[in-house]
Design an enzyme around this catalytic site. Structure first.
Site, PDB file in Angstrom:
ATOM      1  N   LYS A 187       7.269  -0.425  -4.136  1.00 26.38           N
ATOM      2  CA  LYS A 187       7.021   0.698  -3.225  1.00 26.38           C
ATOM      3  C   LYS A 187       7.438   0.275  -1.816  1.00 26.38           C
ATOM      4  CE  LYS A 187       3.098   3.819  -2.173  1.00 26.38           C
ATOM      5  NZ  LYS A 187       1.729   4.150  -2.602  1.00 26.38           N
ATOM      6  N   SER A 203       0.755   8.752  -3.963  1.00 25.65           N
ATOM      7  CA  SER A 203       1.869   8.510  -3.061  1.00 25.65           C
ATOM      8  C   SER A 203       2.950   7.617  -3.653  1.00 25.65           C
ATOM      9  CB  SER A 203       1.363   7.876  -1.754  1.00 25.65           C
ATOM     10  OG  SER A 203       0.779   6.610  -2.009  1.00 25.65           O
ATOM     11  N   SER A 258      -3.083   6.700  -6.024  1.00 27.93           N
ATOM     12  CA  SER A 258      -1.639   6.824  -5.797  1.00 27.93           C
ATOM     13  C   SER A 258      -0.743   6.257  -6.875  1.00 27.93           C
ATOM     14  CB  SER A 258      -1.274   6.149  -4.483  1.00 27.93           C
ATOM     15  OG  SER A 258      -1.393   7.087  -3.475  1.00 27.93           O
TER      16      SER A 258
END
Ligand code: GLN
Length: 525
Positions: free
Chosen positions: A72, A159, A183
């Site tokens: 990420k 996310s 997330s």
């Protein structure tokens, strides 16, 4: 002998080992080159020549040697930019690597690129990224025209939406995400992959850009529990650079209990891989919320029946303070975020406004230009709950609710939470090994439905900002408790064919056990 040892549950050491994914890093690069323009799962991709030389011969004997792994874009990497999905950091490259990056490199992994994400981890749909929304690849995989009509495009979840979409598209074998309130688990549910949030402190957060320190965890996304377990085994280590890392002693203590458990099991007759007898699964009443869609409810019910058929004992349990989890989470997370994000001031690193003639305007203009509307909203809310008056009326009660939520979990788990006194309020027969809940209230909504009203062209379909926060209702309780939790893709909607994920939650520290149970459950699915 602890109560756990009486049970007939086995960790997968006794099972027939199955091989890891055979996807190569060159396959992944090909998929990225072919489809990233459509899906938008990566913000940056490592150069092929660099990948060729990367970590060669370093990890020959490790299970993740050459494994293509994506990160990420909130993990600090010195070889690729770290943008956090924000204009504030669009040109930022970290001078150092996160601890997980070091560990993965030492084990020979190929770090293939950085995944798109909601700005600073704030969001549930991956529509709040400076790099644009991530698109859910579910339908696109079988029908390339599926993304042609913008009104029909569904979100990948947030996310860590870039990581979930990348795994679903075979653009990497495992993606590291961060999970503060869901997330990793929510995008996994929306994209039909596995998303695992370890216990708080299992994996070092050194070099992971903070959203809310007391909740942030490094999470993993993959297609199989084996792939995830292999990577987890490499990166779940004590790190002196992270003051919240679980100390080695406590890790050993929990592992000992798990080992004793396996030993005990081996003396009884071995089960088939399919057999779940001895496993006690709790179904928490409080997760039957009004917003739960019938298709998710159906999958939950069907899975409960199937696990019971496979020998598991199913018990209905009560976690009475669950209703406070969502408001408590949004108060605590935003309070911590407002303080964390104060470091982006246009002076030390990141964006600086050119428009600031007087020095005291640098800060204001830089932040107005660098942060998107959702992050600005959260900084304001977070700052507000920390002001005198609101601190007493909101922040303190949220912390108290958090403690009650932890107490609820400790009451119903068979395993003791090693951070607290043993909870003997319930008899052992009413306690469980794991909990099974939905991971989301519905299948992936469209991007149009997820946009806040002020940004949407179709106001009738869009929601008020706070309505979007309800998507996290299934995932935030485990986050507040610091507990390990995993999304398993266990169903598909009969209406739109999109995937449905269910969540298993375990006791604090019992990560290996949770992974092993998950592996066993997935063997039939
Ligand atoms: N959707 C939640 C939030 O916006 C969780 C995000 C996360 O886990 N990073 O805060």
């Amino acid at each position: 002998m602890s109560s756990l040892l009486r049970t007939r549950v086995v960790l997968n050491k006794a099972w027939k080992p199955r091989s890891l994914s055979t996807l190569t890093w060159t396959d992944c690069l090909d998929n990225i080159y072919a489809h990233n323009d459509k899906i938008n799962a990566f913000t940056s991709v490592q150069d092929k020549n660099v990948l060729e030389k990367m970590n060669n011969n370093l990890g020959k004997d490790t299970p993740i040697n050459d494994l293509p792994i994506a990160l990420k874009d909130n993990f600090c990497t010195s070889s690729l930019p770290t943008t956090c999905g924000s204009a504030m950091l669009k040109d930022f490259t970290s001078p150092y690597d996160a601890t997980v990056v070091h560990l993965l490199q030492k084990a020979g992994a190929k770090l293939i690129g950085k995944n798109n994400m909601d700005e600073f981890g704030m969001g549930s749909a991956n529509i709040f990224s400076n790099a644009g929304a991530v698109k859910n690849p579910w339908e696109y995989k079988s029908n390339p025209a599926a993304l042609d009509d913008p009104s029909q495009i569904r979100v990948a979840g947030g996310s860590s939406g870039g990581g979930a979409a990348a795994v679903a598209m075979d653009m990497c074998t495992v993606a590291l995400g961060s999970d503060t309130g869901g997330s990793v688990r929510l995008p996994a549910a929306y994209c039909g992959v596995i998303g695992y949030k370890p216990s708080y402190g299992q994996i070092s957060r050194n070099g992971l850009v903070a959203y809310a320190n007391s909740l942030d965890t490094v999470g993993l996304l993959g297609r199989s529990v084996q792939d995830i377990s292999a990577v987890y085994g490499v990166i779940a280590q004590y790190d002196e650079k992270d003051p919240t890392s679980i100390p080695s002693e406590l890790r050993k203590q929990i592992l000992e209990q798990e080992k004793e458990w396996i030993q005990n099991w081996k003396t009884s007759s071995p089960p088939t891989n399919d057999d779940l007898s001895g496993l006690c699964i709790g179904i928490p009443n409080e997760y039957y919320v009004d917003q739960l869609s019938t298709e998710v409810l159906d999958t939950w019910r069907r899975t409960i029946r199937s696990l019971r058929d496979r020998g598991a004992t199913i018990i209905s349990v009560s976690l009475p303070h669950t209703k406070y989890a969502l408001p408590a989470y949004y108060i605590i997370a935003l309070a911590e975020a407002s303080s964390n994000l104060a470091r982006f001031d246009g002076v030390r690193y990141g964006h600086r406004s050119n428009d600031a003639l007087e020095s005291d305007l640098i800060y204001a203009n830089t932040r107005a230009e660098g942060f998107g509307p959702e992050v600005q909203r959260r900084i304001l809310l977070g700052t507000h709950v920390l002001t005198a008056g609101t601190y007493e009326s909101h922040f303190l009660p949220a912390q108290q609710a958090r403690r009650l939520i932890v107490d609820d979990f400790n009451r119903i788990f068979l395993a003791k939470n090693e951070l607290y006194e043993k909870d003997n309020r319930l008899p052992e027969t009413e306690k469980v090994h794991v909990l099974l809940t939905p991971s989301s209230i519905s299948t992936a909504p469209t991007i149009q439905e997820s946009l806040p009203r002020e940004q949407s062209c179709d106001k009738s379909k869009s929601k008020r900002v706070v309505e979007a926060y309800v998507n996290d209702v299934m995932t935030v309780p485990a986050s507040l408790g610091g507990l390990p939790a995993i999304t398993l893709p266990l169903g598909q909607s009969s209406k739109n064919g999109y995937p449905i994920g269910l969540q298993l939650i375990g006791q604090y520290g019992y990560d290996r056990f949770l992974l092993d149970i998950s592996d066993r459950i997935m063997q039939r699915n």
